[in-house]
Scaffold this active site. Structure first.
Site, PDB file in Angstrom:
ATOM      1  N   LYS A 275       0.874  -1.193   0.000  1.00  0.00           N
ATOM      2  CA  LYS A 275       0.000   0.000   0.000  1.00  0.00           C
ATOM      3  C   LYS A 275       0.899   1.226   0.000  1.00  0.00           C
ATOM      4  CE  LYS A 275      -2.082   2.965   2.162  1.00  0.00           C
ATOM      5  NZ  LYS A 275      -1.904   4.380   1.682  1.00  0.00           N
TER       6      LYS A 275
ATOM      7  N   GLU B 282       9.520   1.594  10.867  1.00  0.00           N
ATOM      8  CA  GLU B 282      10.579   2.584  10.681  1.00  0.00           C
ATOM      9  C   GLU B 282       9.896   3.935  10.724  1.00  0.00           C
ATOM     10  OE1 GLU B 282      12.582   5.188   9.698  1.00  0.00           O
ATOM     11  OE2 GLU B 282      12.975   4.498   7.660  1.00  0.00           O
TER      12      GLU B 282
ATOM     13  N   CYS C 215      13.544  10.814   7.012  1.00  0.00           N
ATOM     14  CA  CYS C 215      13.392  10.381   8.406  1.00  0.00           C
ATOM     15  C   CYS C 215      14.704  10.481   9.176  1.00  0.00           C
ATOM     16  CB  CYS C 215      12.846   8.961   8.459  1.00  0.00           C
ATOM     17  SG  CYS C 215      13.806   7.801   7.492  1.00  0.00           S
TER      18      CYS C 215
ATOM     19  N   GLU D 183       9.833  16.206  15.270  1.00  0.00           N
ATOM     20  CA  GLU D 183      10.219  16.084  13.867  1.00  0.00           C
ATOM     21  C   GLU D 183       9.455  17.123  13.040  1.00  0.00           C
ATOM     22  OE1 GLU D 183       8.972  12.422  11.760  1.00  0.00           O
ATOM     23  OE2 GLU D 183      11.043  12.337  11.050  1.00  0.00           O
TER      24      GLU D 183
HETATM   25  P1  NAI Z   1       1.475   8.544   7.709  1.00  0.00           P
HETATM   26  O1  NAI Z   1       2.389   7.851   8.635  1.00  0.00           O
HETATM   27  O2  NAI Z   1       0.102   8.795   8.183  1.00  0.00           O
HETATM   28  O3  NAI Z   1       1.386   7.732   6.333  1.00  0.00           O
HETATM   29  C1  NAI Z   1       2.266   6.715   5.948  1.00  0.00           C
HETATM   30  C2  NAI Z   1       1.482   5.589   5.308  1.00  0.00           C
HETATM   31  O4  NAI Z   1       0.568   5.041   6.246  1.00  0.00           O
HETATM   32  C3  NAI Z   1       0.655   6.011   4.104  1.00  0.00           C
HETATM   33  O5  NAI Z   1       0.683   4.989   3.139  1.00  0.00           O
HETATM   34  C4  NAI Z   1      -0.736   6.140   4.692  1.00  0.00           C
HETATM   35  O6  NAI Z   1      -1.758   5.985   3.757  1.00  0.00           O
HETATM   36  C5  NAI Z   1      -0.744   5.012   5.688  1.00  0.00           C
HETATM   37  N1  NAI Z   1      -1.736   5.136   6.770  1.00  0.00           N
HETATM   38  C6  NAI Z   1      -2.266   6.273   7.292  1.00  0.00           C
HETATM   39  N2  NAI Z   1      -3.142   5.989   8.264  1.00  0.00           N
HETATM   40  C7  NAI Z   1      -3.181   4.639   8.383  1.00  0.00           C
HETATM   41  C8  NAI Z   1      -3.877   3.725   9.220  1.00  0.00           C
HETATM   42  N3  NAI Z   1      -4.748   4.140  10.143  1.00  0.00           N
HETATM   43  N4  NAI Z   1      -3.638   2.402   9.082  1.00  0.00           N
HETATM   44  C9  NAI Z   1      -2.759   1.957   8.157  1.00  0.00           C
HETATM   45  N5  NAI Z   1      -2.089   2.763   7.324  1.00  0.00           N
HETATM   46  C10 NAI Z   1      -2.283   4.091   7.434  1.00  0.00           C
HETATM   47  O7  NAI Z   1       2.192   9.888   7.260  1.00  0.00           O
HETATM   48  P2  NAI Z   1       1.615  11.145   6.462  1.00  0.00           P
HETATM   49  O8  NAI Z   1       0.247  11.500   6.945  1.00  0.00           O
HETATM   50  O9  NAI Z   1       1.780  10.903   5.012  1.00  0.00           O
HETATM   51  O10 NAI Z   1       2.658  12.249   6.931  1.00  0.00           O
HETATM   52  C11 NAI Z   1       2.512  12.826   8.229  1.00  0.00           C
HETATM   53  C12 NAI Z   1       3.831  13.011   8.931  1.00  0.00           C
HETATM   54  O11 NAI Z   1       4.491  11.773   9.091  1.00  0.00           O
HETATM   55  C13 NAI Z   1       4.840  13.859   8.179  1.00  0.00           C
HETATM   56  O12 NAI Z   1       4.628  15.208   8.389  1.00  0.00           O
HETATM   57  C14 NAI Z   1       6.140  13.390   8.766  1.00  0.00           C
HETATM   58  O13 NAI Z   1       6.421  14.063   9.960  1.00  0.00           O
HETATM   59  C15 NAI Z   1       5.896  11.928   9.085  1.00  0.00           C
HETATM   60  N6  NAI Z   1       6.467  11.029   8.073  1.00  0.00           N
HETATM   61  C16 NAI Z   1       7.555  10.285   8.402  1.00  0.00           C
HETATM   62  C17 NAI Z   1       8.141   9.468   7.453  1.00  0.00           C
HETATM   63  C18 NAI Z   1       9.347   8.655   7.750  1.00  0.00           C
HETATM   64  O14 NAI Z   1       9.997   8.190   6.834  1.00  0.00           O
HETATM   65  N7  NAI Z   1       9.686   8.421   8.981  1.00  0.00           N
HETATM   66  C19 NAI Z   1       7.632   9.398   6.094  1.00  0.00           C
HETATM   67  C20 NAI Z   1       6.453  10.185   5.858  1.00  0.00           C
HETATM   68  C21 NAI Z   1       5.916  10.975   6.831  1.00  0.00           C
END
Ligand code: NAI
Ligand code: MG
Length: 493
Positions: A179, A254, A288, A387
């Site tokens: 996904k 991660e 990250c 972050e």
């Molecule tokens: P997110 O963590 O919500 O999304 C990442 C993935 O999880 C996406 O594919 C999303 O569709 C999925 N997801 C969202 N809610 C879910 C749920 N309830 N159950 C299962 N899957 C779910 O991150 P988002 O909203 O794109 O970005 C928000 C913040 O997250 C950013 O501002 C940043 O601070 C952080 N982030 C950190 C990353 C990293 O590599 N550590 C990468 C992207 C975002």
């Protein structure tokens, strides 16, 4: 691919059960690139069941590692054949500069090649004899594929993050449902097409695009999934782990970071400036492992800061497809709002804004933001502790090694850290004192698919890449044999 309105399930491109689509946006001009298939629980169920059947029928898990390696190398080849298209698509969907996108695609192909090698090695290394404390018994330990894997990934390195999970899962003999992030789904869809054309059997790899709550949540809750691998934010990681707890699924996470970069007095100024800039401004700081907290020893501080500000002001901002651009737009409107709100909060909480923090001149469209430096940042301010995930670096002065280590470790995160000094003993000493999974000495960020990747504390659970990544998708089995001519003699004397 010319349309993105289908899901790849059981070897076919199919219309989502509810027929939904969502828009993906080009962050350089806020235009809609295309509409993408929106999966819901019904589609996820179909994808997981396809992966379950393909796993249980042995069409993939029953192959030798060498046989699976042939497919993995074909996938790598397919990625390299489309490198120009994939890189341009990544720029369009994510906003990163083209050279960084090319780098991502090369690494993606390289990850499949490396896991092809490791799949081959599995055949030879897959039986370890264990000496038992009783010589009437012999014991063999073997590794087997863990089953059906689910991978949920973010938008910052879209197709590369897919490869970090799909390649080891396929190498191990697992089947998988991927996904991608709804913010950047396009290159993962191209990857599905490449995997299809490589002849991977139906059901082994499945792709569901869609929203987190609609597609990600049912995937993380599905009882037929054995293993979940997630990269993304801490709150979503925690939610996924809670969902996985119900069926005791194996989970690797991660998550975010707030990684420190310690620069000692004896560092070369230009080298320090180069790695500070790379550590926070590559990929627009949407990384990250970004070294977003920089600690500079007092003796070098003024000189280093003057050069850092000078070089930061020279960074070329623009559409990632333009030559010479070093920083593209942030990924979308909500990320732009989040980062600019945090900058405002930093000012309010008493940090000094040295440069940046504004939309650059000459852009009336697109999520462009200047590279931003905060100095004299209070250690209890939000910009120091949380972050930001954007091009914002927070800087503090320190006077001795113990203080630098203490400030560095005073964080709920522990993904990465970096240290710079001409004294390599000092670097090695500090590297051991930092509570984080990845430490860079005299650099920041270079990442190699052979080495383990992952964090301590709130930065996650488990390690990806290298043999550590492969082990995420393997179960360990002991086979113990009773070899004695003498009877056991417990009941029957
Ligand atoms: P997110 O963590 O919500 O999304 C990442 C993935 O999880 C996406 O594919 C999303 O569709 C999925 N997801 C969202 N809610 C879910 C749920 N309830 N159950 C299962 N899957 C779910 O991150 P988002 O909203 O794109 O970005 C928000 C913040 O997250 C950013 O501002 C940043 O601070 C952080 N982030 C950190 C990353 C990293 O590599 N550590 C990468 C992207 C975002
Ligand atoms: Mg997009």
């Amino acid at each position: 691919m010319d349309s993105y309105n289908k899901l790849y399930i059981n070897g076919d491109w199919i219309t989502p059960a509810k027929g939904g689509t969502f828009e993906t946006i080009d962050p350089s001009d806020e235009s809609v690139i295309t509409r993408v298939a929106a999966a819901t629980a019904e589609d996820v169920d179909l994808a997981v069941k396809s992966a379950r059947n393909a796993f249980d029928d042995g069409s993939w898990s029953g192959l030798s590692g060498k046989e699976r390696a042939v497919y993995l190398r074909k996938i790598a080849e397919g990625i390299r054949e489309r490198i120009d298209h994939l890189a341009a698509l990544e720029v369009k969907d994510n906003g990163k500069p083209l050279p960084e996108a090319v780098w991502d695609i090369e690494d993606t192909a390289g990850t499949f090649d490396m896991y092809a090698d490791l799949a081959e090695e599995l055949d030879d290394n897959n039986s370890t004899a264990v000496a038992l404390g009783d010589d009437r018994f012999s014991c063999e330990v073997i590794k087997e594929p863990a089953g059906v894997a689910a991978a949920i990934i973010p938008w910052n390195f879209p197709v590369l993050m897919a490869s970090w999970k799909v390649a080891p899962a396929l190498a191990a003999g697992c089947t998988i449902v991927l996904k991608p992030s709804e913010v950047t789904p396009l290159t993962a869809m191209e990857l599905a097409d490449i995997i299809d054309k490589a002849g991977v059997p139906a059901g082994v790899f499945n792709l569901v695009t869609g929203m987190g709550p609609d597609a990600g949540a049912p995937l993380s809750e599905h009882p037929l999934v054995d293993k979940i691998a997630f990269t993304g934010s801490v709150p979503t990681g925690s939610r996924i782990m809670q969902a996985a707890a119900r069926d005791l699924k194996n989970v690797s996470l991660e998550l975010g970071g707030k990684s420190p970069f310690i620069i000692f007095d004896d560092a070369n100024i230009d080298e320090a400036v180069e790695w500070i800039l790379f550590g926070i401004f590559w990929n627009k700081g949407e990384v990250c492992s970004a070294t977003s907290r920089v600690l500079i020893q007092d003796g070098i501080y003024d000189q280093l800061m003057a050069r850092l500000e000078e070089e930061t002001r020279k960074i070329t901002i623009g559409n990632g497809m333009q030559d010479g651009v070093l920083m593209g737009p942030l990924v979308n409107a909500s990320q732009y709002e989040k980062v600019t709100a945090m900058i405002a909060q930093g000012v309010q909480e008493g940090a000094t804004l040295l440069c940046g923090g504004q939309r650059p001149d000459g852009f009336d469209k697109g999520y462009y933001l200047q590279p931003t430096i905060f100095v004299d940042v209070p250690d209890d301010s939000t910009v120091w502790t949380e972050e930001i995930f954007g091009p914002v670096v927070c800087i503090r002065k320190f006077s001795d090694e113990a203080e630098a280590v203490q400030l560095s470790n005073d964080s709920r995160f522990g993904l990465a850290g970096a240290v710079m000094s001409k004294d390599i003993d000092r670097c090695n000493r500090v590297a051991r004192k930092l509570r984080a999974g990845i430490i860079w000495i005299n650099c920041s960020q270079p990442t190699f698919s052979e080495a383990p990747w992952g964090g301590y504390k709130h930065s996650g659970i488990g390690r990806e890449l290298g043999v550590w990544g492969l082990n995420n998708y393997l179960e360990t089995k002991q086979i113990t044999a009773f070899n004695s001519d003498e009877p056991w003699g417990w009941y029957i004397k």
